[in-house]
Design a protein around this motif. Structure first.
Motif, PDB file in Angstrom:
ATOM      1  N   LEU A  79      -2.447   6.168   9.709  1.00 49.95           N
ATOM      2  CA  LEU A  79      -3.044   5.282  10.353  1.00 49.95           C
ATOM      3  C   LEU A  79      -3.898   4.384   9.506  1.00 49.95           C
ATOM      4  O   LEU A  79      -4.303   3.252   9.788  1.00 49.95           O
ATOM      5  CB  LEU A  79      -3.993   5.976  11.352  1.00 49.95           C
ATOM      6  N   LEU A  80      -4.558   5.111   8.416  1.00 55.25           N
ATOM      7  CA  LEU A  80      -5.192   4.147   7.263  1.00 55.25           C
ATOM      8  C   LEU A  80      -4.300   3.174   6.782  1.00 55.25           C
ATOM      9  O   LEU A  80      -4.629   2.272   6.826  1.00 55.25           O
ATOM     10  CB  LEU A  80      -5.881   5.324   6.189  1.00 55.25           C
ATOM     11  N   VAL A  81      -3.387   3.607   6.365  1.00 58.11           N
ATOM     12  CA  VAL A  81      -2.256   2.535   5.827  1.00 58.11           C
ATOM     13  C   VAL A  81      -1.913   1.370   6.536  1.00 58.11           C
ATOM     14  O   VAL A  81      -2.118   0.348   6.127  1.00 58.11           O
ATOM     15  CB  VAL A  81      -0.932   3.347   5.212  1.00 58.11           C
ATOM     16  N   ALA A  82      -1.779   1.758   7.791  1.00 57.90           N
ATOM     17  CA  ALA A  82      -1.397   0.553   8.890  1.00 57.90           C
ATOM     18  C   ALA A  82      -2.556  -0.118   9.035  1.00 57.90           C
ATOM     19  O   ALA A  82      -2.506  -1.355   9.214  1.00 57.90           O
ATOM     20  CB  ALA A  82      -0.981   1.312  10.336  1.00 57.90           C
ATOM     21  N   GLY A  83      -3.617   0.521   9.196  1.00 60.63           N
ATOM     22  CA  GLY A  83      -4.985  -0.539   9.150  1.00 60.63           C
ATOM     23  C   GLY A  83      -5.064  -1.479   7.874  1.00 60.63           C
ATOM     24  O   GLY A  83      -5.588  -2.521   8.306  1.00 60.63           O
ATOM     25  N   ILE A  99       0.770  -1.091  -0.027  1.00 55.17           N
ATOM     26  CA  ILE A  99      -0.083  -0.036  -0.032  1.00 55.17           C
ATOM     27  C   ILE A  99       0.987   1.116  -0.078  1.00 55.17           C
ATOM     28  O   ILE A  99       1.825   1.490   0.952  1.00 55.17           O
ATOM     29  CB  ILE A  99      -1.051   0.024   1.124  1.00 55.17           C
ATOM     30  N   ASP A 100       0.449   2.014  -1.223  1.00 60.23           N
ATOM     31  CA  ASP A 100       1.592   3.054  -1.148  1.00 60.23           C
ATOM     32  C   ASP A 100       1.183   4.390   0.044  1.00 60.23           C
ATOM     33  O   ASP A 100       0.249   4.805  -0.118  1.00 60.23           O
ATOM     34  CB  ASP A 100       1.222   3.843  -2.491  1.00 60.23           C
ATOM     35  N   PRO A 101       2.278   4.501   0.850  1.00 64.28           N
ATOM     36  CA  PRO A 101       1.909   5.619   1.853  1.00 64.28           C
ATOM     37  C   PRO A 101       1.941   7.050   1.501  1.00 64.28           C
ATOM     38  O   PRO A 101       1.634   7.728   1.954  1.00 64.28           O
ATOM     39  CB  PRO A 101       3.222   5.352   2.810  1.00 64.28           C
ATOM     40  N   GLY A 102       2.315   7.252   0.148  1.00 66.75           N
ATOM     41  CA  GLY A 102       2.128   8.739  -0.294  1.00 66.75           C
ATOM     42  C   GLY A 102       3.653   9.287  -0.249  1.00 66.75           C
ATOM     43  O   GLY A 102       4.293   8.723   0.110  1.00 66.75           O
TER      44      GLY A 102
END
Length: 327
Positions: free
Chosen positions: A268-272, A174-177
């Motif tokens: 937080l979204l990426v980790a979830g 998932i790309d963290p940006g």
């Protein structure tokens, strides 16, 4: 024709045969409503002290033809639960109609029979309730029709939440940006960190408690985290992309809803989502307040797509002095 009966705090409970019929009806409704995202109620749900329950019965009526019940049949259930993070006397209503009895106007008949006047000294129907909150999951068109039909009671729309989904690829990171310094998110370590995150949960106005099975991830100091996300890989929610796990809540200590980009919210979204992906879940679900600009922005840029809109209607028509809190 219908009849109804209240079960109030401190009063007699349900007779065993009625409790059994209620459990059966709610289980039947949950099976029918799961994919549509409607409320799934159970007699075993944790509720706030002071919660009142209303059972609705469909009565035999020879004028109704072959589809009328031969004996009084349980047709609906309302749960009226105090909301302590709002003004005193506020309650949230959850409502289920037995699937076989839907589209018969039972809810309309019920409101016509008992009304929605909230200004009496004892509140609505003697419950002490002076303000009602009712969620229309998936913005059900019947809720809008009811709001228009009974608008004389002061029904208005007060909140919209979006249910959003993110399809996940097991073989893709998932790309963290592009932000240079995304805060680190890690599993909570020990009871002290869990308790500190629980304070964030409470300060955010979230009701009840997160599922015990939820995984807690935090960012920042353990005794005073900057943010937290609770992840439930086993929520088992059916979607068009497959069975989803849920990001139960994404909260930060000092939210700034006036801006769009927020590196902490994104982390937080990426980790979830990574937690869900590592558990083999193919879809992530999250509930977002449509006015929460950073959460909306970061979810969109991470590939979340809109699934449904939930609308909160509020009923508030009192004209007298504030009423006592719900008993």
């Amino acid at each position: 024709m219908i009849d109804f009966e209240w079960y109030r705090p401190g009063g007699p409970g349900l007779a065993p045969e009625i409790a059994s019929e209620l459990r059966e009806m709610l289980a039947e409704a949950a099976g029918v409503d799961a994919e549509a995202g409607f409320p799934q109620l159970s007699p075993d749900d944790p509720v706030e002290p002071g919660t009142a329950h209303l059972l609705v019965w469909l009565l035999p009526d020879e004028r109704s033809g072959l589809h009328a019940p031969l004996v009084p049949s349980l047709a609906g259930y309302l749960r009226v639960e105090p909301v302590h993070d709002d003004e005193p006397g506020t309650a949230e209503v959850s409502h289920v109609i037995r699937p076989d009895f839907r589209s018969r106007g039972i809810t309309t008949l019920l409101v016509e029979k008992m009304g929605l006047e909230l200004g009496s000294p004892d509140g609505w129907q003697g419950t002490g309730v002076s303000r009602l909150r009712i969620w229309a999951r998936a913005n059900h068109p019947a809720a809008l029709r009811m709001a228009l039909r009974f608008r004389r009671y002061g029904i208005r729309t007060t909140l919209r939440q979006w249910q959003m989904l993110a399809p996940l690829r097991i073989d893709r990171e998932i790309d963290p940006g592009a932000e240079p310094a995304h805060p680190r998110v890690r599993p909570a370590d020990g009871a002290a960190e869990v308790a500190a995150a629980a304070q964030l949960w409470a300060a955010s106005g979230l009701r009840h408690a997160p599922p015990e099975r939820a995984v807690l991830l935090v960012s920042g100091p353990g005794t005073r985290p900057d943010g937290a996300v609770w992840v439930d890989p086993h929520s088992g929610e059916p979607t068009e992309y497959g069975t989803a796990g849920r990001l139960v809540a994404v909260v930060t200590r000092e939210p700034d809803r006036t801006r769009d980009a927020d590196p902490l919210v994104r982390s937080l979204l990426v980790a979830g989502l990574e937690q869900l992906r590592d558990q083999g879940v193919r879809v992530g679900a999250v509930t977002i307040d449509s006015q929460d600009r950073p959460l909306v922005h970061e979810a969109r840029t991470l590939g979340f797509v809109h699934d449904q809109t939930d609308v909160m209607y509020t009923v508030q028509n009192r004209t007298t002095a504030p009423l006592p809190a719900i008993r």
